[in-house]
Write an enzyme that holds these catalytic residues in place. Structure first.
Site, PDB file in Angstrom:
ATOM      1  N   LYS A  68      54.426  38.911  67.499  1.00 23.60           N
ATOM      2  CA  LYS A  68      53.931  40.037  66.704  1.00 23.60           C
ATOM      3  C   LYS A  68      53.457  39.549  65.348  1.00 23.60           C
ATOM      4  O   LYS A  68      54.249  39.036  64.558  1.00 23.60           O
ATOM      5  CB  LYS A  68      55.017  41.089  66.484  1.00 23.60           C
ATOM      6  CG  LYS A  68      54.474  42.317  65.761  1.00 23.60           C
ATOM      7  CD  LYS A  68      55.565  43.227  65.242  1.00 23.60           C
ATOM      8  CE  LYS A  68      55.970  42.914  63.832  1.00 23.60           C
ATOM      9  NZ  LYS A  68      54.955  43.254  62.806  1.00 23.60           N
ATOM     10  N   GLU A  87      63.093  31.416  59.275  1.00 21.11           N
ATOM     11  CA  GLU A  87      62.495  30.761  58.110  1.00 21.11           C
ATOM     12  C   GLU A  87      62.275  31.858  57.090  1.00 21.11           C
ATOM     13  O   GLU A  87      61.399  32.712  57.261  1.00 21.11           O
ATOM     14  CB  GLU A  87      61.198  30.065  58.527  1.00 21.11           C
ATOM     15  CG  GLU A  87      60.808  28.953  57.601  1.00 21.11           C
ATOM     16  CD  GLU A  87      59.953  29.432  56.473  1.00 21.11           C
ATOM     17  OE1 GLU A  87      60.529  29.806  55.426  1.00 21.11           O
ATOM     18  OE2 GLU A  87      58.729  29.465  56.624  1.00 21.11           O
ATOM     19  N   CYS A  91      56.764  31.332  50.646  1.00 27.28           N
ATOM     20  CA  CYS A  91      58.218  31.251  50.629  1.00 27.28           C
ATOM     21  C   CYS A  91      58.694  29.980  49.943  1.00 27.28           C
ATOM     22  O   CYS A  91      59.732  29.966  49.303  1.00 27.28           O
ATOM     23  CB  CYS A  91      58.775  31.354  52.037  1.00 27.28           C
ATOM     24  SG  CYS A  91      57.969  30.239  53.185  1.00 27.28           S
ATOM     25  N   GLU A  97      63.473  36.286  44.453  1.00 25.96           N
ATOM     26  CA  GLU A  97      62.128  35.905  44.864  1.00 25.96           C
ATOM     27  C   GLU A  97      61.156  37.022  44.483  1.00 25.96           C
ATOM     28  O   GLU A  97      61.395  38.188  44.784  1.00 25.96           O
ATOM     29  CB  GLU A  97      62.124  35.698  46.385  1.00 25.96           C
ATOM     30  CG  GLU A  97      60.837  35.154  46.913  1.00 25.96           C
ATOM     31  CD  GLU A  97      60.908  34.881  48.423  1.00 25.96           C
ATOM     32  OE1 GLU A  97      61.586  35.639  49.142  1.00 25.96           O
ATOM     33  OE2 GLU A  97      60.264  33.906  48.861  1.00 25.96           O
TER      34      GLU A  97
END
Lengths: 780, 329
Positions: free
Chosen positions: A190, A264, A298, A391
């Site tokens: 997806k 991840e 990331c 983040e």
């Protein structure tokens, strides 16, 4: 402007890449897409809009997947998988090679489509994303070709469910699909709902490449589709790239389902600049670290740590550099910073920066109307500030200073994440000395955001687990070919607690920090022979014993820094001391289990200690062939502190099979030995004590596994939990591990032949290590 | 920020900004200069892909490149006639019909660069044009003739009418780490130049490392260089983007600390119009628009002009051009 005027101003002007071919491709597809299932497009269902974030224009209508769509895709993948695996390495290599070639052939279309859908500058899509995609398929064509000879005894996991993010839509697709299908799996993937278009274009390429029906299935839609894939009972493996928040939910949702999982997740990468660095190059590196892909990366170097003496000058230079960045139409070839992927993301970034302390500097570049956020630097923050920890996933760099290398390490590691780190210094001693100390899956020396299919990429801590790229990436899509059976719970024998005549009382304690310690609970239980005869007492471990043992293990960090040679010597010494008492241990095992296997088990234990003594100095990692002048070292580092529930059926061999690989690789362990037959482990304390094993390296807590597993799994300072218990605790462990996203290795209630080949070897070494990729470009 | 430069001798830095007086040799600063080769190469490798100049902008940039060319002949068989032809080309580097079509006039090259013996001929040929004559000097290209003769050579060239002196440094001072000697030598060369402005040729292809290039750049600027220049054109490796990046970063540091702008001249090996665009964008990115003027930026080149002319004709007509359609130099 006339030529004469431009001659005076020396402006760049615009250099737009044509959107024509990409728009034509969308029109050819009717601007409306179904899913790609079983080699064909499904009817267009209920759709959502896919927009160009830079302009807001609707590019296409994409179908929102339903559970029925996911069922159909999984069924197609299931049906296709055996034949695809049977095609063999060479057959699959040919298909992957065709995919690589076709990606190159359609490179401009893919790059333009990616830029339109995602908002990233065309330069990045063209020069970075798409070439890396092609490289990934080439590399994995090679892995498919070599797999049968180089990974003997391994087989594909089966059907893989893969959910990918919007920041590198096509690249993340490649990172997921290439290893999966190279290994003989089939996939249901997806794409992110913001960015489905290149995945759909890739589906078209799959048809051209002759990928058999059902091998690659693509289902579009929002998070609900992802949930359906993750939860689907006929999926064997889940691979996810995205936020830590969602990753944690996936860990919980898949707990106990026997699914293989790789995650991840997020990051807050430290970017460390020492005073002897080439500062101008370090600043240019920051452009590629935090203003690459609008900072929506990331592994972005989003947390600048700069040595105090040069901080002011560095920040001044950095601000001047920021002012030179060009923002605007992502299709313009001279643009550095494009559009943020979606207005929702833009609001998130704005919200985080608005709440920030420190001194906020926004680049003086022109910021277009719409979904754009200017490159931003926030100086003067401390680790305690929220933006040093969270983040942002936008073009916002936060900065803090440090004084010494040790302090740099301390600040760098002061985070829940552990994905990637950069170190800038001209001092090789400093750089290579720091690399092993940084808690991260990837370390770049004097560089940033270097990627290659041959080099593993992935995180530690809450940045997730598993690697993408290299043999270690492929191994996440393989499992050992082994026949297992359902594992029955082994209960302790019972009997009467009559005092044993003529024997001085010996109640075994715990073994914590190199000392024998009474159980915190103050309780112990009798251990009986099959005939009901009392043969000893053992402490009933509780959560506090685990707490103490973990503290002791954390205190023994020095073990991870010892040499392989030293660890080998100690393992051999344990073997030597064990063998000296072989008869006693054999009798003990026989007495507890009622079997006559004691002698064989002790002999196997000695051999196993030799195996890992042998491995201790032979599993340090290797060098990867990456396309730079320099080295990419794939270093096998210890995981840290491993909590393990040892096998119940082989009381001594089980303990040693778990302990030896872990400590051989430099881990410290907290072991819960065989619960029904614990006395071999408690006798073993003396062997440890006489074998120069430093205190805290091996800690043993006896007790019922069910009482200890939850505490271990939830403990935030344990890095991995293994379970080979005959009590099926797999679900509980996997679920509770979500707290700090520790690695888990559980038996899912299946047997393992501890006396045989399955009881030792590379599978254990792999679990006992993390691959850290250290990139060291060099050359004067 | 744009400083408009339109004085008659616009190509000479001392006519616009205060001239770099130099400073004491600051060895701490020199020794702290670092250059990470891999990172520098990465920056240079990606720059052409990060900045693209197209259509009218490209034409304008190419015209600007012409104004920054030191049109050069440095051959053993140079004659006065040859130099006069070159000067004629410097005065009218682009065919008049092409300039008309582009709506631009008054384009000349930045200077003409010759050996000492050719200086009088060049000065005479360029009289009244405002185009300065640059003389290579100090025992060019090796710089190994007796020191007093090298200093005297500067004086001779200045007396002959050269307004720019391209000196060569003693590479051995760099290679042996004798920064004081390099500084002293450069100081004397500068003094000998008097009003003429001085370009320090580092011969980067012979300095061994980029770190040496960075340090030599700083020392020469401290000793009063008006320009720093990569190469003589006679080394086996001449101007490269990595070397240029190191030198212009040194220029930036010097400007940030002293407020004096030093010019930059890459020389040798730049022969394609496209290369000149990359160099201009490198200057624009790393130093800013002010360094896109001929008083602070020069190409040392002989065949670059020809390629630019062909590209300009292509821009005007849409058809690819041929070398013989443009006047020889």
């Amino acid at each position: 402007m006339t030529v004469k005027e431009i001659f005076e101003t020396m402006d760049y002007g615009t250099a737009p890449e044509s959107a024509g071919d990409a728009l034509a491709w969308l029109v050819d597809q009717g601007d409306r897409f179904g899913h790609f299932i079983n080699g064909d497009w499904t009817e267009v269902g209920e759709t959502f809009e896919s927009r160009n974030p830079a302009t807001g224009e609707v590019l296409a209508h994409v179908t929102q997947g339903t559970p029925a769509d996911v069922d159909a895709a999984v069924a197609a993948a299931r049906k296709a998988q055996p034949k695809w695996a049977k095609l063999g390495g060479h057959g699959r290599a040919r298909v992957l090679y065709a995919l690589a070639r076709l990606v190159q052939k359609h490179s401009r279309l893919l790059a333009v489509l990616e830029t339109m859908d995602n908002g990233k500058p065309i330069r990045e899509a063209r020069d970075i994303d798409v070439p890396l995609v092609a490289r990934h398929f080439y590399y994995h064509a090679g892995l498919a070709q070599l797999m049968e000879t180089e990974a003997p005894g391994m087989e594909p996991v089966g059907v893989c469910g893969q959910v990918i993010p919007w920041n590198f839509p096509l690249l993340m697709l490649a990172w997921k699909i290439a290893p999966a299908i190279a290994a003989g799996n089939t996939v249901v993937l997806k794409p992110a709902e913001y960015t489905s278009l290149t995945a759909l274009c890739f589906a078209d390429i799959c048809r051209q490449a002759g990928v058999p029906k059902g091998v690659v299935n693509i289902v579009t839609g929002d998070g609900r589709v992802g949930e359906a894939i993750v939860a689907h009972e006929d999926i064997d493996k889940v691979a996810f790239t995205g936020s830590t928040e969602v990753g944690r939910k996936i860990r919980e949702a898949t707990a106990g389902q026997g699914k293989s999982l790789t995650l991840e997740l997020g990051g807050k990468g430290p970017y460390i600049v020492f005073d002897d660095a080439d500062l101008d190059s370090a600043i240019e590196g920051l452009v590629d670290a935090i203003w690459f892909n609008q900072g929506q990366v990331c592994c972005a170097g989003s947390r600048l740590l700069v040595q105090e003496g040069v901080a002011e000058r560095f920040h001044d230079k950095l601000r001047a550099r920021m002012d030179k960045l060009r923002m605007g139409n992502p299709l313009d070839k001279s643009i550095d910073v494009g559009a943020v992927v979606d207005p929702v993301q833009l609001e998130t970034i704005k919200g985080l920066v608005e709440g920030s302390g420190g001194e906020v500097y926004r680049a003086a570049c022109d910021v277009p109307e719409g979904c754009f956020y200017p490159p931003t630097l926030i100086t003067g923050l401390a680790p305690a500030d929220r933006l040093m920890q969270e983040e942002i996933f936008g073009p916002v760099l936060v900065s803090c200073t440090f004084r010494t290398p040790d302090e740099a390490v301390q600040l760098a590691n002061n985070t829940r994440y552990g994905l990637a780190a950069s170190v800038w210094t001209e001092n090789l001693n400093l750089a290579l000395g720091l690399a092993p100390k940084l808690v991260a899956g990837v370390v770049w020396v004097n560089g940033t955001n270097m990627f290659d299919a041959a080099a593993g990429f992935g995180g530690v801590r809450e940045s997730g687990f598993g690697r993408e790229g290299g043999w270690e990436g492929l191994s996440a899509y393989l499992k050992p070919h082994a026949k297992t059976k359902s594992l029955a719970t082994i209960a302790a024998h019972t009997g009467k607690s009559d005092p044993v005549e003529d024997v001085l009382d010996r109640t075994a304690k715990m073994y914590i920090g190199g000392k024998q310690a009474r159980p915190d609970s103050g309780y112990s239980r009798g251990v009986f022979s099959p005939q009901g005869k009392l043969i000893g007492h053992v402490g009933s471990g509780s959560r506090k014993d685990i707490r103490n043992a973990v503290e002791a293990a954390q205190g023994a960090k020095g073990w991870s820094g010892t040499t392989g040679h030293l660890r080998a010597q100690i393992l051999y010494y344990i073997a030597e001391n064990l063998e000296a008492r072989a008869a006693e241990f054999a009798d003990r095992i026989n007495a507890m289990t009622g079997s006559k296997q004691g002698k064989a088990e002790v002999a196997a234990s000695v051999s196993r200690l030799f195996t890992y003594g042998a491995w201790a100095d032979k599993y340090a990692g290797d060098l990867r062939s990456v396309p730079i002048r320099g080295m990419a070292l794939a270093v096998r580092e210890p995981v840290g502190v491993i909590g393990a529930l040892c096998p119940d059926d082989v009381p001594l061999l089980g303990l040693i099979s778990v302990m030896a690989p872990a400590i051989a690789m430099g881990n410290r362990v907290v072991l819960a030995p065989s619960a029904p037959f614990p006395l071999a482990a408690t006798d073993f304390y003396q062997v440890l004590e006489t074998s120069d094993v430093p205190g805290g390296v091996v800690n043993i807590v006896t007790g019922a596994h069910k009482d200890l597993a939850g505490t271990m799994a939830a403990h935030l300072d344990i890095d991995a939990v293994w379970s080979f218990s005959s009590t099926d605790l797999s679900q509980e462990i996997e679920k509770k591990s979500a707290g700090n996203l520790k690695r888990t290795w559980v038996n899912n209630g299946r047997t393992r032949d501890w006396m045989g080949a399955e009881g030792e070897g590379r599978a254990f070494l792999d679990q006992a290590t993390e691959v850290k990729t250290v990139w060291v470009p060099y050359g004067e | 920020m744009q400083t408009k430069v339109d004085s008659p001798a616009a190509q000479l830095p001392q006519m616009v900004d205060a001239r770099n007086p130099g400073m004491e040799l600051d060895l701490d600063w020199v020794m702290s200069a670092q250059a990470n080769t891999s990172a520098i190469e990465r920056r240079c490798a990606t720059l052409p892909g990060r900045r693209s100049v197209k259509k009218d902008h490209q034409a304008a940039w190419l015209l600007r490149a012409i104004t920054c060319i030191d049109l050069t002949t440095l051959a053993g068989d140079d004659t006065e006639g040859r130099v006069r032809r070159l000067c004629a080309k410097a005065k009218q580097p682009v065919r008049a019909d092409l300039l008309d079509a582009l709506g631009v006039e008054g384009i000349t090259t930045g200077a003409v660069c010759v050996y000492h013996e050719m200086v009088p001929a060049a000065v005479q040929a360029l009289e009244g044009t405002g185009i300065p004559v640059a003389a290579v000097s100090t025992g060019f290209p090796a710089g190994l003739s007796p020191f007093h003769l090298r200093v005297a050579e500067i004086g001779e060239s200045v007396a002959a009418g050269a307004e720019e002196i391209d000196i060569v440094i003693s590479r051995r001072h760099v290679l042996s780490g004798n920064w004081q000697a390099l500084y002293d030598e450069m100081r004397e060369f500068r003094a000998a130049c008097g009003e003429a402005h001085v370009k320090a040729i580092l011969a980067t292809g012979e300095l061994g490392t980029l770190r040496n290039v960075a340090r030599a750049s700083l020392v020469c600027m401290m000793a009063g260089a008006d320009f720093i220049k990569t190469s003589t054109g006679k080394e086996s490796v001449n101007a490269t983007l990595p070397v240029s990046l190191v030198m212009i970063r040194a220029i930036r540091d010097y400007y940030e600390r002293t407020g004096f702008r030093i010019g930059y001249k890459p020389a040798g090996g730049i022969s394609k119009a496209k290369d000149s665009l990359v160099y201009l964008s490198l200057m624009k990115e790393e130093l800013g628009d002010r360094w896109l003027q001929p008083d602070l930026f020069r190409f040392g080149a002989s065949s670059l002009l020809g390629d630019i002319e062909r590209q300009l004709e292509h821009h005007v007509t849409g058809a690819y051009s041929a070398g013989w359609r443009h006047a020889a130099g």
